[in-house]
Design a protein around this motif. Structure first.
Motif, short mmCIF file in Angstrom:
data_model
loop_
_atom_site.label_atom_id
_atom_site.label_comp_id
_atom_site.label_asym_id
_atom_site.label_seq_id
_atom_site.Cartn_x
_atom_site.Cartn_y
_atom_site.Cartn_z
N THR A 130 0.84 -1.19 0.00
CA THR A 130 0.00 0.00 0.00
C THR A 130 0.88 1.24 0.00
O THR A 130 2.01 1.21 0.48
N TYR A 131 0.36 2.33 -0.53
CA TYR A 131 1.12 3.58 -0.53
C TYR A 131 0.57 4.57 0.51
O TYR A 131 1.02 5.71 0.58
N THR A 132 -0.43 4.12 1.30
CA THR A 132 -0.95 4.98 2.36
C THR A 132 -0.84 4.25 3.70
O THR A 132 0.25 4.10 4.24
N GLN A 133 -1.94 3.75 4.20
CA GLN A 133 -1.96 3.11 5.51
C GLN A 133 -1.93 1.60 5.38
O GLN A 133 -2.11 1.04 4.30
N ARG A 134 -1.71 0.94 6.51
CA ARG A 134 -1.79 -0.52 6.54
C ARG A 134 -3.25 -0.95 6.38
O ARG A 134 -4.15 -0.33 6.95
N MET A 135 -3.48 -2.00 5.59
CA MET A 135 -4.84 -2.48 5.34
C MET A 135 -4.93 -3.97 5.65
O MET A 135 -4.03 -4.74 5.32
N ILE A 136 -6.06 -4.36 6.27
CA ILE A 136 -6.25 -5.76 6.67
C ILE A 136 -7.64 -6.21 6.22
O ILE A 136 -8.59 -6.22 7.02
N PRO A 137 -7.83 -6.56 4.95
CA PRO A 137 -9.12 -7.11 4.52
C PRO A 137 -9.37 -8.46 5.19
O PRO A 137 -8.43 -9.20 5.49
N ASP A 138 -10.63 -8.78 5.41
CA ASP A 138 -10.96 -10.00 6.15
C ASP A 138 -10.63 -11.28 5.37
O ASP A 138 -10.00 -12.19 5.90
N ILE A 139 -11.08 -11.36 4.11
CA ILE A 139 -10.91 -12.59 3.33
C ILE A 139 -10.33 -12.22 1.97
O ILE A 139 -10.88 -11.37 1.26
N VAL A 140 -9.25 -12.88 1.60
CA VAL A 140 -8.58 -12.60 0.33
C VAL A 140 -8.29 -13.92 -0.37
O VAL A 140 -7.72 -14.84 0.21
N ILE A 141 -8.68 -14.01 -1.65
CA ILE A 141 -8.21 -15.10 -2.52
C ILE A 141 -7.15 -14.49 -3.42
O ILE A 141 -7.44 -13.67 -4.28
N GLY B 129 -18.10 2.42 0.61
CA GLY B 129 -17.17 3.53 0.50
C GLY B 129 -15.82 3.19 1.11
O GLY B 129 -14.77 3.60 0.59
N GLU B 130 -15.82 2.40 2.18
CA GLU B 130 -14.57 1.98 2.79
C GLU B 130 -13.80 1.00 1.89
O GLU B 130 -12.58 0.88 2.02
N MET B 131 -14.54 0.31 1.01
CA MET B 131 -13.89 -0.68 0.15
C MET B 131 -13.02 -0.04 -0.94
O MET B 131 -12.18 -0.70 -1.54
N HIS B 132 -13.23 1.25 -1.19
CA HIS B 132 -12.41 1.94 -2.19
C HIS B 132 -10.93 1.89 -1.82
O HIS B 132 -10.07 1.79 -2.69
N LYS B 133 -10.65 1.96 -0.55
CA LYS B 133 -9.23 1.96 -0.14
C LYS B 133 -8.58 0.63 -0.47
O LYS B 133 -7.38 0.58 -0.78
N TYR B 134 -9.36 -0.47 -0.40
CA TYR B 134 -8.80 -1.77 -0.79
C TYR B 134 -8.61 -1.83 -2.31
O TYR B 134 -7.57 -2.23 -2.81
N ARG B 135 -9.66 -1.44 -3.04
CA ARG B 135 -9.63 -1.57 -4.50
C ARG B 135 -8.55 -0.68 -5.13
O ARG B 135 -7.88 -1.08 -6.09
N ASP B 136 -8.39 0.52 -4.59
CA ASP B 136 -7.49 1.48 -5.23
C ASP B 136 -6.14 1.63 -4.53
O ASP B 136 -5.21 2.17 -5.12
#
Length: 490
Positions: free
Chosen positions: A379-390, A414-421
């Motif tokens: 990531t280029y911003t904050q640490r991210m911890i999605p619950d389930i990832v394939i 809206g919070e999911m944008h940070k994961y996608r982008d």
């Protein structure tokens, strides 16, 4: 529940239908805001040991508080007194039965995955021949409060009927001449002379009926069961079991049950059990208690539970694992488990990554962490911890369970944008997330008009929502997962 003292009786809650009512009489639901009012000078109110700040207005003190995002017992401290009330599940999200079903399905899938784990440590993983089980204990812990509500109602108005008893009494106390009395006088040869004491029939009310005898039997069985949980090495369960056992012992020693003969052997559900609203709930409680014997996992193999939303996250993960396993994609599940000197534990916890290897070089993760110095994806911003990832070699799919009602789904997306982008493939410098799906227990009647669930919305924007609810078919989720596997391999 302990009765309110004079200090607590003036703590009230605003109910939209009843107006101001005693706080401990209110029906509380999880994740809901309530307004409280207090009359008096001395004021010290704490919810789960957290003090509530009040403001003064028109001679009263007011405050608002939000119930926790979970259901179960709620500890309340009011002006020196400790009390307990109960938070019920939000009917828009999930029922108690669905909560129990999630727990059972998590542990059932854990049993299946254990066979693929490659672990060699011997462990009692099936639990099907044991008297007690983790699922059964969780059921007791979550629903004992319901039993505490039912017993006082039964004790106050139990099933009763009138019985005739033959007895000798003074003649002046005979209010009605029974056929038995006349027979006795004739047989005794008294003729027209009536003795001072005669044999007559007295009608008495008794609670010693079959349903109450079964109730007493069930409580004795529960008492013995709680004694087993009390002897466990798990301190949290043992302590609560001792507390519950004390409550059951108090019930058994109540005047209501001391005059009742306990039923012995098997018992059956009668029409009174079926039709009476309180006795019916009582019978169903014990019926559900023993259903966990066939699905339980022993205490050598427990799972730690905290909040409803955390359980939902774990259940969604195990649901996806089950779909992948049944479709033949799972290679090794050892990442699900943690081995300690005390046994093997299902290793699903917040912020602790769990990995399962899949065919084709893919992996499925629980609580995967991505940050600026991650090896393959960063990531280029904050640490991210999605619950389930394939996750594949170049990109991945995110499934993020959200135990929320429909009004909050837009905020969650809206919070999911940070994961996608915000997560980048380190080699290519491109976005690594193909699509993000929110998994939600939203019910059918709540789906109407919500564009997030439509296929065209998901294909256009690379994110969307999928309904995943315990007890319902998951073919749509299965289709999304298999399509994701295919896209990651391509």
């Amino acid at each position: 529940m302990e009765q309110l003292n004079s200090g607590g009786s003036i703590l009230e809650l605003w109910d939209i239908q009843q107006g101001w009512i005693p706080f401990l009489d209110a029906f509380l639901t999880e994740a809901t805001e309530y307004k409280l009012r207090h009359k008096g000078d001395y004021l010290d109110v704490r919810i789960q040991d957290i003090p509530l700040p009040f403001y003064q207005q028109q001679g009263c003190y007011y405050t608002a508080f939000i119930t926790p995002f979970q259901f179960g017992e709620l500890k309340v401290y009011i002006n020196g007194g400790n009390y307990e009330t109960y938070i019920y599940p939000d009917g828009r999200k999930m029922t108690v039965e669905q909560f129990t079903l999630m727990l059972v399905e998590i542990l059932e899938e854990a049993n299946c995955c254990f066979q693929l784990s490659g672990l060699e440590t011997q462990v009692s993983a099936s639990g099907r021949n044991r008297d007690i089980s983790w699922t059964q204990w969780c059921y007791i812990e979550q629903s004992f409060f319901q039993l505490k509500q039912l017993f006082p109602k039964i004790e106050k108005q139990p099933f009763r009927h009138l019985e005739k008893f033959s007895m000798t009494m003074k003649r002046e106390k005979v209010k009605q001449s029974e056929h038995l009395t006349l027979q006795w006088l004739d047989k005794s040869g008294h003729g027209d002379v009536i003795p001072s004491n005669v044999q007559n029939v007295k009608i008495l009310e008794t609670s010693n009926l079959y349903e109450n005898q079964v109730l007493k039997q069930q409580l004795h069985e529960l008492y013995r069961l709680l004694r087993q949980y009390e002897r466990l090495a798990f301190e949290g369960a043992a302590g609560k079991a001792a507390k519950y056992k004390g409550v059951v012992e108090r019930w058994l020693n109540s005047p209501f049950l001391t005059e009742i003969t306990e039923n012995k052997g098997p018992y059956s559900i009668t029409q009174k059990f079926r039709k009476h609203p309180v006795y019916r709930l009582w019978y169903l409680w014990f019926d559900n208690l023993y259903k966990h014997n066939r699905e339980g996992i022993g205490f050598d193999y427990p799972i730690s539970l905290k909040d409803t939303f955390q359980l939902y996250e774990m259940w969604c993960y195990m649901k996806i694992v089950k779909i992948l396993r049944e479709s033949g994609f799972v290679l090794n599940t050892s990442g699900l488990f943690k081995t300690t000197k005390d046994g093997i534990f299902l290793n699903l916890a917040e912020n602790k990554v769990s990995q399962i290897h899949l065919t084709g070089g893919l992996s499925i993760y629980y609580q995967r962490t991505y940050q600026y110095d991650s090896k393959d994806f960063h990531t280029y911003t904050q640490r991210m911890i999605p619950d389930i990832v394939i996750e594949g070699k170049k990109d991945f799919i995110i499934f993020d369970p959200k135990y929320r009602v429909p009004n909050n789904l837009g905020t969650a997306l809206g919070e999911m944008h940070k994961y996608r982008d915000g997560i980048i493939n380190r080699d290519t410098g491109k976005r690594a997330v193909r699509v993000v799906f929110i998994l939600t227990p939203t019910k059918d009647e709540q789906l109407e008009g919500l564009r997030y669930f439509r296929e065209d919305f998901q294909q256009t924007y690379g994110l969307g929502a999928i309904q995943v609810l315990p007890g319902f078919e998951d073919e749509y989720l299965k289709g999304k997962i298999l399509k994701s596997i295919k896209s990651l391999r391509g």
